[in-house]
Design an enzyme around this catalytic site. Structure first.
Site, mmCIF file in Angstrom:
data_model
loop_
_atom_site.group_PDB
_atom_site.id
_atom_site.type_symbol
_atom_site.label_atom_id
_atom_site.label_comp_id
_atom_site.label_asym_id
_atom_site.label_seq_id
_atom_site.Cartn_x
_atom_site.Cartn_y
_atom_site.Cartn_z
ATOM 1 N N ASP A 39 0.819 -1.213 0.000
ATOM 2 C CA ASP A 39 0.000 0.000 0.000
ATOM 3 C C ASP A 39 0.857 1.270 0.000
ATOM 4 O OD1 ASP A 39 -2.061 -1.800 0.281
ATOM 5 O OD2 ASP A 39 -2.854 -0.938 2.137
ATOM 6 N N ASP A 40 0.236 2.355 -0.411
ATOM 7 C CA ASP A 40 0.689 3.743 -0.180
ATOM 8 C C ASP A 40 1.685 4.305 -1.187
ATOM 9 O OD1 ASP A 40 -0.905 3.484 2.028
ATOM 10 O OD2 ASP A 40 0.698 3.644 3.508
ATOM 11 N N HIS A 89 -5.918 2.955 -3.814
ATOM 12 C CA HIS A 89 -5.906 3.044 -2.352
ATOM 13 C C HIS A 89 -6.478 4.410 -1.942
ATOM 14 C CE1 HIS A 89 -4.762 1.955 1.646
ATOM 15 N NE2 HIS A 89 -3.714 2.749 1.745
ATOM 16 N N HIS A 93 -5.240 9.344 0.864
ATOM 17 C CA HIS A 93 -5.155 8.580 2.103
ATOM 18 C C HIS A 93 -6.062 9.102 3.204
ATOM 19 C CE1 HIS A 93 -3.126 5.668 4.860
ATOM 20 N NE2 HIS A 93 -2.969 5.031 3.725
ATOM 21 N N HIS A 183 3.614 -2.368 3.229
ATOM 22 C CA HIS A 183 3.604 -0.973 2.784
ATOM 23 C C HIS A 183 4.860 -0.643 1.991
ATOM 24 C CE1 HIS A 183 0.633 -1.035 5.992
ATOM 25 N NE2 HIS A 183 0.069 -0.030 5.350
HETATM 26 NI NI NI Z 1 -2.415 3.093 3.411
#
Ligand code: NI
Length: 216
Positions: A39-40, A89, A93, A183
């Site tokens: 993620d991210d 995603h 955020h 991540h």
């Molecule tokens: Ni995230």
């Protein structure tokens, strides 16, 4: 609240999510396959993640932020060129539960545009922090999204110890069909990956994209 209550609540939540159509958490339990998900991204470490995964010879699924994708079109092409799956995603955020429905859908649409076509028929989205209220969940599903969650959190966001991440993903803690959450942007996650992939493969697991894990 008693700790037992929390455990029961967690169990009920898992049961509900496991039986929701259009919510993906864990693949079929009868094949020794798992999906690594990150993620991210994209960010300044993405190139190193991609080089390492090339070396390890495993594909992965990357849940990307719309604003970062807009800033890094070059990296976006690299994920796809190297055989990985990309999915949304969210845009920046923010927790989906903090956005009104109209704003949530606008942000998701903007992220989809930044990502370009996803491999799946329906766009996949993983909510930031895994936070999903009944309202945002219903709105996303009504808009045609598939919600791509995870079943095993590597807890790599907690600290900077590669050893701890490796231990959390030990084969005895992993079941067939597991979706592992990691991540981007973390040196310790990078350091842990070769050992995690090595120990999973030694235990007979194949690493596939989340898309492949759920394609039957
Ligand atoms: Ni995230």
């Amino acid at each position: 609240m008693a700790p037992g209550m929390l455990a029961v609540r967690g169990l009920v939540k898992d049961l509900v999510l496991d039986h929701m159509p259009r919510v993906l958490r864990r693949g079929a339990p009868d094949v020794k396959r798992v999906a690594l998900t990150f993620d991210d991204g994209p960010d300044e470490l993405t190139a190193e993640y991609l080089d390492l995964l090339d070396e390890l010879g495993v594909p992965a699924t990357f849940f990307l932020l719309g604003d970062r994708a807009e800033a890094h079109p070059d990296l976006l092409r690299e994920y796809v060129r190297r055989g990985h799956q990309i999915a949304s995603h969210g845009y920046d955020h923010q927790r989906f539960t903090k956005l009104g429905v109209r704003e949530l859908l606008a942000q998701c649409k903007r992220t989809d545009a930044a990502l370009g076509a996803q491999l799946t028929g329906r766009a996949w989205v993983r909510p930031p922090h895994g936070t999903l209220g009944a309202g945002s969940m219903a709105a996303l599903i009504a808009a045609g999204y598939t919600l791509a969650m995870w079943s095993l959190d590597s807890l790599d966001h907690r600290g900077e110890s590669a050893d701890a991440v490796v231990a959390t993903c030990a084969p005895e803690r992993v079941r067939p069909g597991e979706v592992l959450l990691f991540h981007e942007g973390q040196r310790w996650t990078l350091d842990a990956l070769p050992r995690i992939v090595g120990q999973l493969q030694a235990a007979g697991y194949e690493c596939v994209t989340m898309q492949d894990l759920f394609a039957r």
